[in-house]
Design a protein around this motif. Structure first.
Motif, PDB file in Angstrom:
ATOM      1  N   ALA A 247       0.836  -1.199   0.000  1.00 51.87           N
ATOM      2  CA  ALA A 247       0.000   0.000   0.000  1.00 51.87           C
ATOM      3  C   ALA A 247       0.872   1.251   0.000  1.00 51.87           C
ATOM      4  O   ALA A 247       1.755   1.392   0.845  1.00 51.87           O
ATOM      5  CB  ALA A 247      -0.911   0.006   1.220  1.00 51.87           C
ATOM      6  N   PRO A 248       0.646   2.179  -0.926  1.00 49.86           N
ATOM      7  CA  PRO A 248       1.449   3.398  -0.961  1.00 49.86           C
ATOM      8  C   PRO A 248       1.110   4.392   0.136  1.00 49.86           C
ATOM      9  O   PRO A 248       1.939   5.226   0.510  1.00 49.86           O
ATOM     10  CB  PRO A 248       1.151   3.977  -2.348  1.00 49.86           C
ATOM     11  N   LEU A 249      -0.103   4.291   0.680  1.00 48.58           N
ATOM     12  CA  LEU A 249      -0.590   5.200   1.714  1.00 48.58           C
ATOM     13  C   LEU A 249      -1.546   4.443   2.638  1.00 48.58           C
ATOM     14  O   LEU A 249      -2.104   3.415   2.253  1.00 48.58           O
ATOM     15  CB  LEU A 249      -1.363   6.366   1.088  1.00 48.58           C
TER      16      LEU A 249
ATOM     17  N   ARG B 227       0.539   2.253   5.445  1.00 48.53           N
ATOM     18  CA  ARG B 227       1.570   2.521   4.447  1.00 48.53           C
ATOM     19  C   ARG B 227       2.610   1.400   4.450  1.00 48.53           C
ATOM     20  O   ARG B 227       3.145   1.021   5.481  1.00 48.53           O
ATOM     21  CB  ARG B 227       2.254   3.855   4.745  1.00 48.53           C
ATOM     22  N   GLY B 228       2.899   0.846   3.285  1.00 47.39           N
ATOM     23  CA  GLY B 228       3.885  -0.213   3.163  1.00 47.39           C
ATOM     24  C   GLY B 228       3.384  -1.607   3.477  1.00 47.39           C
ATOM     25  O   GLY B 228       4.142  -2.580   3.358  1.00 47.39           O
ATOM     26  N   GLU B 229       2.116  -1.755   3.826  1.00 50.78           N
ATOM     27  CA  GLU B 229       1.571  -3.084   4.163  1.00 50.78           C
ATOM     28  C   GLU B 229       1.368  -3.910   2.904  1.00 50.78           C
ATOM     29  O   GLU B 229       0.978  -3.405   1.844  1.00 50.78           O
ATOM     30  CB  GLU B 229       0.234  -2.917   4.888  1.00 50.78           C
ATOM     31  N   ARG B 230       1.613  -5.210   2.993  1.00 55.87           N
ATOM     32  CA  ARG B 230       1.377  -6.109   1.861  1.00 55.87           C
ATOM     33  C   ARG B 230      -0.104  -6.125   1.508  1.00 55.87           C
ATOM     34  O   ARG B 230      -0.954  -6.312   2.382  1.00 55.87           O
ATOM     35  CB  ARG B 230       1.827  -7.526   2.202  1.00 55.87           C
TER      36      ARG B 230
ATOM     37  N   ARG C  25       3.099  -4.793 -13.987  1.00 56.20           N
ATOM     38  CA  ARG C  25       3.232  -3.386 -13.642  1.00 56.20           C
ATOM     39  C   ARG C  25       2.272  -3.066 -12.512  1.00 56.20           C
ATOM     40  O   ARG C  25       1.173  -3.628 -12.436  1.00 56.20           O
ATOM     41  CB  ARG C  25       2.892  -2.522 -14.860  1.00 56.20           C
ATOM     42  N   ALA C  26       2.673  -2.156 -11.629  1.00 57.86           N
ATOM     43  CA  ALA C  26       1.806  -1.675 -10.555  1.00 57.86           C
ATOM     44  C   ALA C  26       1.763  -0.160 -10.637  1.00 57.86           C
ATOM     45  O   ALA C  26       2.798   0.502 -10.550  1.00 57.86           O
ATOM     46  CB  ALA C  26       2.309  -2.135  -9.194  1.00 57.86           C
ATOM     47  N   ASP C  27       0.556   0.399 -10.816  1.00 54.89           N
ATOM     48  CA  ASP C  27       0.365   1.841 -10.919  1.00 54.89           C
ATOM     49  C   ASP C  27      -0.416   2.345  -9.717  1.00 54.89           C
ATOM     50  O   ASP C  27      -1.342   1.673  -9.246  1.00 54.89           O
ATOM     51  CB  ASP C  27      -0.428   2.191 -12.182  1.00 54.89           C
ATOM     52  N   VAL C  28      -0.054   3.532  -9.255  1.00 54.54           N
ATOM     53  CA  VAL C  28      -0.843   4.178  -8.219  1.00 54.54           C
ATOM     54  C   VAL C  28      -1.367   5.498  -8.781  1.00 54.54           C
ATOM     55  O   VAL C  28      -0.604   6.298  -9.331  1.00 54.54           O
ATOM     56  CB  VAL C  28      -0.033   4.401  -6.916  1.00 54.54           C
TER      57      VAL C  28
END
Length: 210
Positions: A103-105, A165-168, A177-180
């Motif tokens: 997770a980015p946020l 934030r940062g959680e799997r 590809r992973a886009d946010v």
């Protein structure tokens, strides 16, 4: 999460659950083949270990700073573009990169959507039409996009789950590809990465919120 098999205690890296399942077939075939055709058995053993290595799941240490956005995947920043009043940052995951998405946020998952589509190479400009899974957390959205070989996207969150934030939040098998899509208050000047830069999921800061 399921309990790790005994082999997990001797591997030098942790593995996501799905990695064990995918490695089981070549591992069983190697056990049968080794006494009869050692070269084939060795090749199958190497294949099983390669599958496990591909699905490795190392721990990460997210930054403590408030208001920062971290990379959702390991790899190379391949997309930065505006979409309406939002900015999209995409990370291309090569076959040698860790394929666990984070997770980015912080946020709460509102929806997890699967969209079927093509399977073009994930670095291709047309890959936005590929099969993908979108994890909608309200003010931001994470999209995991399949590549030409990646056909298995495995989200590990459901609507209503709170994420930090940062959680799997899932993983994808064999390149993608992973886009946010960043929150609307993040502008181009708030970005801390450029196309072509290498990033690490859950650790590299890609933007700072104003």
């Amino acid at each position: 999460m399921t309990r790790d098999p005994p082999l997990a205690r001797v591997l030098p890296f942790p593995v996501v659950d799905n990695g064990w399942r995918l490695a089981l077939v070549p591992a069983l075939a190697a056990a049968v083949t080794l006494p009869l055709a050692p070269p084939v058995g060795v090749a199958l053993t190497a294949l099983a270990l390669g599958v496990l290595w591909f699905h490795r799941d190392p721990d990460r240490a997210p930054p403590d700073a408030e208001g920062v956005v971290v990379a959702p995947a390991d790899g190379t920043v391949s997309v930065i573009r505006e979409e309406g009043n939002r900015i999209r940052v995409g990370v291309f995951m090569n076959v040698t990169d860790v394929h666990v998405n984070r997770a980015p946020l912080p946020g709460t998952v509102r929806e997890v959507r699967h969209r079927p589509g093509a399977n073009r190479p994930a670095f291709d400009k047309e890959s936005d039409r590929n099969e993908q899974v979108a994890i909608d957390c309200g003010e931001y959205e994470l999209l995991v996009i399949a590549g030409w070989f990646a056909r298995r996207i495995h989200p590990s969150v459901e609507p209503g789950d709170a994420v930090d934030r940062g959680e799997r939040i899932g993983h994808v098998s064999f390149g993608s590809r992973a886009d946010v899509v960043l929150p609307a208050d993040v502008r181009e000047g708030d970005l801390r990465v450029a196309e072509g830069e290498s990033v690490r999921a859950g650790e590299t800061i890609i933007a700072e919120r104003p």
